[in-house]
Design an enzyme around this catalytic site. Structure first.
Site, PDB file in Angstrom:
ATOM      1  N   GLU A 145      -9.894  -2.838 -10.568  1.00  0.00           N
ATOM      2  CA  GLU A 145      -8.571  -3.391 -10.259  1.00  0.00           C
ATOM      3  C   GLU A 145      -7.818  -3.596 -11.583  1.00  0.00           C
ATOM      4  OE1 GLU A 145      -8.693  -7.592  -9.262  1.00  0.00           O
ATOM      5  OE2 GLU A 145      -6.863  -7.451  -8.047  1.00  0.00           O
ATOM      6  N   ASN A 171       0.045  -5.011  -6.371  1.00  0.00           N
ATOM      7  CA  ASN A 171      -1.256  -4.781  -6.984  1.00  0.00           C
ATOM      8  C   ASN A 171      -1.816  -3.544  -6.253  1.00  0.00           C
ATOM      9  OD1 ASN A 171      -3.852  -4.865  -7.958  1.00  0.00           O
ATOM     10  ND2 ASN A 171      -4.072  -7.081  -7.720  1.00  0.00           N
ATOM     11  N   LYS A 209      -2.580  -3.977  -2.398  1.00  0.00           N
ATOM     12  CA  LYS A 209      -3.437  -5.122  -2.024  1.00  0.00           C
ATOM     13  C   LYS A 209      -2.754  -6.047  -1.015  1.00  0.00           C
ATOM     14  CE  LYS A 209      -6.120  -8.706  -4.523  1.00  0.00           C
ATOM     15  NZ  LYS A 209      -6.447  -9.119  -5.909  1.00  0.00           N
ATOM     16  N   GLU A 218      -1.514 -14.517  -8.834  1.00  0.00           N
ATOM     17  CA  GLU A 218      -1.242 -13.253  -8.114  1.00  0.00           C
ATOM     18  C   GLU A 218      -0.140 -13.437  -7.083  1.00  0.00           C
ATOM     19  OE1 GLU A 218      -4.089 -10.246  -6.961  1.00  0.00           O
ATOM     20  OE2 GLU A 218      -5.662 -11.462  -7.869  1.00  0.00           O
ATOM     21  N   CYS A 235     -10.188  -5.946  -4.680  1.00  0.00           N
ATOM     22  CA  CYS A 235     -10.737  -7.264  -5.012  1.00  0.00           C
ATOM     23  C   CYS A 235     -10.839  -8.220  -3.834  1.00  0.00           C
ATOM     24  CB  CYS A 235      -9.957  -7.880  -6.170  1.00  0.00           C
ATOM     25  SG  CYS A 235     -10.884  -9.261  -6.879  1.00  0.00           S
ATOM     26  N   ASN A 258     -11.489  -8.168 -10.177  1.00  0.00           N
ATOM     27  CA  ASN A 258     -11.481  -9.091 -11.327  1.00  0.00           C
ATOM     28  C   ASN A 258     -11.813 -10.447 -10.738  1.00  0.00           C
ATOM     29  OD1 ASN A 258      -9.789  -8.080 -14.042  1.00  0.00           O
ATOM     30  ND2 ASN A 258      -9.320  -6.918 -12.198  1.00  0.00           N
TER      31      ASN A 258
HETATM   32  N1  CDV Z   1      -8.479 -10.538  -8.353  1.00  0.00           N
HETATM   33  C1  CDV Z   1      -8.943 -11.168  -7.274  1.00  0.00           C
HETATM   34  O1  CDV Z   1      -8.522 -10.885  -6.155  1.00  0.00           O
HETATM   35  N2  CDV Z   1      -9.863 -12.132  -7.461  1.00  0.00           N
HETATM   36  C2  CDV Z   1     -10.389 -12.961  -6.418  1.00  0.00           C
HETATM   37  C3  CDV Z   1     -10.754 -14.328  -6.928  1.00  0.00           C
HETATM   38  C4  CDV Z   1      -9.602 -15.043  -7.420  1.00  0.00           C
HETATM   39  C5  CDV Z   1     -11.400 -15.157  -5.869  1.00  0.00           C
HETATM   40  C6  CDV Z   1     -11.621 -12.376  -5.765  1.00  0.00           C
HETATM   41  O2  CDV Z   1     -11.677 -12.388  -4.531  1.00  0.00           O
HETATM   42  O3  CDV Z   1     -12.550 -11.973  -6.450  1.00  0.00           O
END
Ligand code: CDV
Length: 313
Positions: free
Chosen positions: A47, A110, A127, A146, A172, A197
């Site tokens: 990501e 994203n 996303k 975000e 993510c 991330n």
């Molecule tokens: N970048 C993300 O989406 N991170 C989220 C954290 C913040 C919980 C994740 O689900 O890994």
């Protein structure tokens, strides 16, 4: 004939705020070459693979904020990645912050793309499940803004015919939500690619944050098994600008088993030979959707609001 996809997850160590895009793209190219040398035809990057994870800061200067986004893909700095992919005959998944213009207005997403072995973009995903907050929160060493810097994706969860199978993408936080996989599962997805991330300190509740590693694999393994699909999860990890982030990039089979896993917190390529027909086998037996799903019953479940009260006495 077996449908085999040799896939690589190209885990990425920290990207410093001061690191140039050009240098970051060089790191991606080095991993792409290694993946190819190890037999991979598809590389899954992470990501926001082109910059540091900037939502950890409140950025009020618009020019500075814009500098983290890609207004075009490929653009001048990412073109070498596409050129190398074409030369090597390797496809890839790439996550990045997208600055889009829609109906004359600026939008921020994203985003991830799927690129085929001839370096053509075959799919784009934005996303949907944005974590964090829109305003800075007190008591955090690192923000997670975000919700301030991105709009929820407006492309749904499509799947694409590519690499001899049916491919899907998410990003993510999406990986924690069953509907992400199910919506793609209902379209016959055979491989879901995603980058993440994930800071260890997110909820600031020690009991939840202490299970970050467990929840990462739990979500991806459940998504894979319950939808008979391969899942390729690629981390950006290590300590980036003081924020410690999870590694554990993994290639997960439709059985739910982790068949390859990164062991470092830095740039690391893991590979696997993925038989897409393995998913088909699950789908024709235990998870035969046409035979065993009960959409009519789900409607009743979805319509119920709250628990049934105990009978009055
Ligand atoms: N970048 C993300 O989406 N991170 C989220 C954290 C913040 C919980 C994740 O689900 O890994």
């Amino acid at each position: 004939m077996a449908r085999i996809v040799h896939v690589a997850a190209a885990q990425m160590g920290p990207i410093a705020k001061s690191e140039t895009r050009k240098d970051t793209v060089k790191r991606l190219i080095a991993m792409m070459r290694e993946a190819k040398a190890r037999g991979a035809e598809l590389v899954v990057f992470t990501e926001m693979a082109l910059t540091t994870f900037f939502p950890r800061w409140l950025i009020e200067d618009q020019d500075e904020l814009d500098s983290y986004y890609e207004p075009s893909m490929p653009g001048p700095v990412t073109q070498p990645l596409f050129d190398e992919a074409k030369k090597l005959g390797v496809g890839f998944y790439l996550g990045y912050a997208e600055l889009a213009t829609e109906a004359g207005k600026k939008h921020r997403y994203n985003t991830s793309i799927l690129v085929d072995r001839s370096a053509n973009i075959v799919g784009k995903y934005r996303k949907v499940h944005l974590p964090g907050h829109a305003e800075p929160q007190e008591g955090r060493t690192h923000q997670h803004l975000e919700k301030r810097y991105f709009e929820p994706g407006n492309l749904g969860f499509p799947v694409w015919r590519a690499f001899g199978g049916v491919m899907g993408m998410c990003i993510c936080n999406d990986r924690r939500w069953p509907e992400t996989y199910r919506v793609m599962g209902l379209q016959g997805v055979e491989m879901v690619m995603l980058g993440y991330n994930t800071p260890f300190a997110h909820t600031l509740h020690a009991d939840i944050d202490g299970l970050t590693s467990f929840h990462n694999h739990l979500s991806m393994q459940a998504g894979a098994y319950q939808n008979s699909t391969w899942v390729i999860g690629t981390a950006k990890c290590g300590t980036e600008e003081g924020s410690a982030m999870l590694g554990q990039s993994a290639i997960i089979a439709p059985s739910g088993e982790v068949i390859a896993q990164a062991v470092s917190l830095g740039d690391e390529v893991i590979t696997a030979r993925c038989d897409l027909d393995l998913g088909k086998r699950y789908r024709e037996t235990i998870f035969n959707f046409a035979k065993h799903r009960e959409p009519a019953a789900y409607k009743l479940i979805v319509e119920r609001k709250g628990a049934i009260a105990p009978p009055e006495t």
